[in-house]
Motif scaffolding. Structure first.
Motif, PDB file in Angstrom:
ATOM      1  N   ASP A   1      -4.369  18.900  -6.817  1.00  0.00           N
ATOM      2  CA  ASP A   1      -5.184  19.061  -8.021  1.00  0.00           C
ATOM      3  C   ASP A   1      -5.669  17.710  -8.543  1.00  0.00           C
ATOM      4  O   ASP A   1      -5.111  16.661  -8.235  1.00  0.00           O
ATOM      5  N   GLU A   2      -6.722  17.753  -9.316  1.00  0.00           N
ATOM      6  CA  GLU A   2      -7.389  16.543  -9.799  1.00  0.00           C
ATOM      7  C   GLU A   2      -6.511  15.708 -10.723  1.00  0.00           C
ATOM      8  O   GLU A   2      -6.578  14.475 -10.708  1.00  0.00           O
ATOM      9  N   ASP A   3      -5.642  16.329 -11.526  1.00  0.00           N
ATOM     10  CA  ASP A   3      -4.765  15.570 -12.418  1.00  0.00           C
ATOM     11  C   ASP A   3      -3.802  14.691 -11.630  1.00  0.00           C
ATOM     12  O   ASP A   3      -3.576  13.531 -11.981  1.00  0.00           O
ATOM     13  N   ARG A   4      -3.221  15.243 -10.574  1.00  0.00           N
ATOM     14  CA  ARG A   4      -2.299  14.453  -9.743  1.00  0.00           C
ATOM     15  C   ARG A   4      -3.043  13.331  -9.025  1.00  0.00           C
ATOM     16  O   ARG A   4      -2.540  12.212  -8.919  1.00  0.00           O
ATOM     17  N   ARG A   5      -4.202  13.643  -8.517  1.00  0.00           N
ATOM     18  CA  ARG A   5      -5.007  12.634  -7.837  1.00  0.00           C
ATOM     19  C   ARG A   5      -5.337  11.489  -8.793  1.00  0.00           C
ATOM     20  O   ARG A   5      -5.175  10.314  -8.457  1.00  0.00           O
ATOM     21  N   ARG A   6      -5.777  11.816  -9.983  1.00  0.00           N
ATOM     22  CA  ARG A   6      -6.128  10.804 -10.976  1.00  0.00           C
ATOM     23  C   ARG A   6      -4.902   9.959 -11.351  1.00  0.00           C
ATOM     24  O   ARG A   6      -4.968   8.728 -11.406  1.00  0.00           O
ATOM     25  N   ALA A   7      -3.761  10.610 -11.561  1.00  0.00           N
ATOM     26  CA  ALA A   7      -2.530   9.891 -11.905  1.00  0.00           C
ATOM     27  C   ALA A   7      -2.123   8.942 -10.782  1.00  0.00           C
ATOM     28  O   ALA A   7      -1.708   7.804 -11.036  1.00  0.00           O
ATOM     29  N   ALA A   8      -2.247   9.391  -9.543  1.00  0.00           N
ATOM     30  CA  ALA A   8      -1.887   8.545  -8.403  1.00  0.00           C
ATOM     31  C   ALA A   8      -2.799   7.328  -8.320  1.00  0.00           C
ATOM     32  O   ALA A   8      -2.329   6.201  -8.126  1.00  0.00           O
ATOM     33  N   VAL A   9      -4.088   7.535  -8.467  1.00  0.00           N
ATOM     34  CA  VAL A   9      -5.043   6.421  -8.404  1.00  0.00           C
ATOM     35  C   VAL A   9      -4.806   5.453  -9.561  1.00  0.00           C
ATOM     36  O   VAL A   9      -4.798   4.228  -9.368  1.00  0.00           O
ATOM     37  N   GLU A  10      -4.573   5.977 -10.754  1.00  0.00           N
ATOM     38  CA  GLU A  10      -4.326   5.120 -11.921  1.00  0.00           C
ATOM     39  C   GLU A  10      -3.089   4.256 -11.738  1.00  0.00           C
ATOM     40  O   GLU A  10      -3.018   3.143 -12.239  1.00  0.00           O
ATOM     41  N   ARG A  11      -2.108   4.766 -11.004  1.00  0.00           N
ATOM     42  CA  ARG A  11      -0.866   4.010 -10.776  1.00  0.00           C
ATOM     43  C   ARG A  11      -0.944   3.099  -9.559  1.00  0.00           C
ATOM     44  O   ARG A  11       0.024   2.439  -9.222  1.00  0.00           O
ATOM     45  N   GLY A  12      -2.077   3.112  -8.883  1.00  0.00           N
ATOM     46  CA  GLY A  12      -2.277   2.159  -7.801  1.00  0.00           C
ATOM     47  C   GLY A  12      -2.191   2.700  -6.387  1.00  0.00           C
ATOM     48  O   GLY A  12      -2.095   1.925  -5.432  1.00  0.00           O
ATOM     49  N   ALA A  13      -2.238   4.022  -6.217  1.00  0.00           N
ATOM     50  CA  ALA A  13      -2.184   4.592  -4.870  1.00  0.00           C
ATOM     51  C   ALA A  13      -3.400   4.162  -4.051  1.00  0.00           C
ATOM     52  O   ALA A  13      -4.516   4.130  -4.560  1.00  0.00           O
ATOM     53  N   ALA A  14      -3.157   3.842  -2.788  1.00  0.00           N
ATOM     54  CA  ALA A  14      -4.249   3.468  -1.891  1.00  0.00           C
ATOM     55  C   ALA A  14      -5.054   4.685  -1.462  1.00  0.00           C
ATOM     56  O   ALA A  14      -6.239   4.582  -1.167  1.00  0.00           O
ATOM     57  N   ASP A  15      -4.387   5.855  -1.432  1.00  0.00           N
ATOM     58  CA  ASP A  15      -5.066   7.082  -1.033  1.00  0.00           C
ATOM     59  C   ASP A  15      -4.206   8.275  -1.440  1.00  0.00           C
ATOM     60  O   ASP A  15      -3.047   8.115  -1.815  1.00  0.00           O
ATOM     61  N   PHE A  16      -4.790   9.442  -1.353  1.00  0.00           N
ATOM     62  CA  PHE A  16      -4.139  10.689  -1.739  1.00  0.00           C
ATOM     63  C   PHE A  16      -4.396  11.677  -0.614  1.00  0.00           C
ATOM     64  O   PHE A  16      -5.542  12.047  -0.371  1.00  0.00           O
TER      65      PHE A  16
ATOM     66  N   ARG B   1       0.841  -1.198   0.000  1.00  0.00           N
ATOM     67  CA  ARG B   1       0.000   0.000   0.000  1.00  0.00           C
ATOM     68  C   ARG B   1       0.878   1.250   0.000  1.00  0.00           C
ATOM     69  O   ARG B   1       1.805   1.374   0.800  1.00  0.00           O
ATOM     70  N   VAL B   2       0.521   2.170  -0.905  1.00  0.00           N
ATOM     71  CA  VAL B   2       1.234   3.439  -1.009  1.00  0.00           C
ATOM     72  C   VAL B   2       0.195   4.555  -0.968  1.00  0.00           C
ATOM     73  O   VAL B   2      -0.767   4.547  -1.731  1.00  0.00           O
ATOM     74  N   MET B   3       0.424   5.496  -0.062  1.00  0.00           N
ATOM     75  CA  MET B   3      -0.448   6.671   0.038  1.00  0.00           C
ATOM     76  C   MET B   3       0.381   7.874  -0.396  1.00  0.00           C
ATOM     77  O   MET B   3       1.483   8.083   0.106  1.00  0.00           O
TER      78      MET B   3
END
Length: 129
Positions: free
Chosen positions: A92-107, A83-85
């Protein structure tokens, strides 16, 4: 039983902030805190193994050299169940989306709400790497 948390951030004061915020849990043997000041250092630590059991990585996104999103991708490639947070001052929404797409557990946004983070950590299953 203690478990480990790895905090990855290029700013030295962030490590001190996490040490202060988790001092009680560290003293009680709940968590062992590990710190890396770069993505490269974090990967080296992961490759060597972190003990006790690592349950989560909290990584900044904006770092010199390997940024947090690149680190996230590499962690997920080598240790897909870890798990990576992501933690950043720029929510911003672009960073959040990129993090989730790469498998982030949370932002998580800076400044970190440590009370909410601790509650979230308490609910994580203890099956790390």
């Amino acid at each position: 039983m203690s478990v480990s948390i790895l905090v990855v951030d290029d700013e030295a004061d962030v490590a001190e902030l996490f040490r202060q915020q988790f001092r009680r849990e560290v003293r009680q043997g709940i968590y062992v805190m590990h710190f890396a000041q770069s993505g490269e250092a974090a990967l080296k630590m992961l490759g060597e193994g972190i003990r006790p059991e690592l349950v989560v990585i909290l990584s900044d996104i904006n770092m010199p050299g390997m940024d947090g999103l690149t680190l996230l991708g590499e962690i997920k490639r080598q240790w897909p169940d870890l798990r990576v947070m992501m933690v950043t001052a720029y929510g911003d929404e672009d960073r959040r989306r990129a993090a989730v797409e790469r498998g982030a557990a949370d932002f998580l946004a800076k400044p970190v709400d440590f009370q909410a983070l601790k509650q979230q950590l308490e609910q994580m299953p203890r099956t790390g790497v």
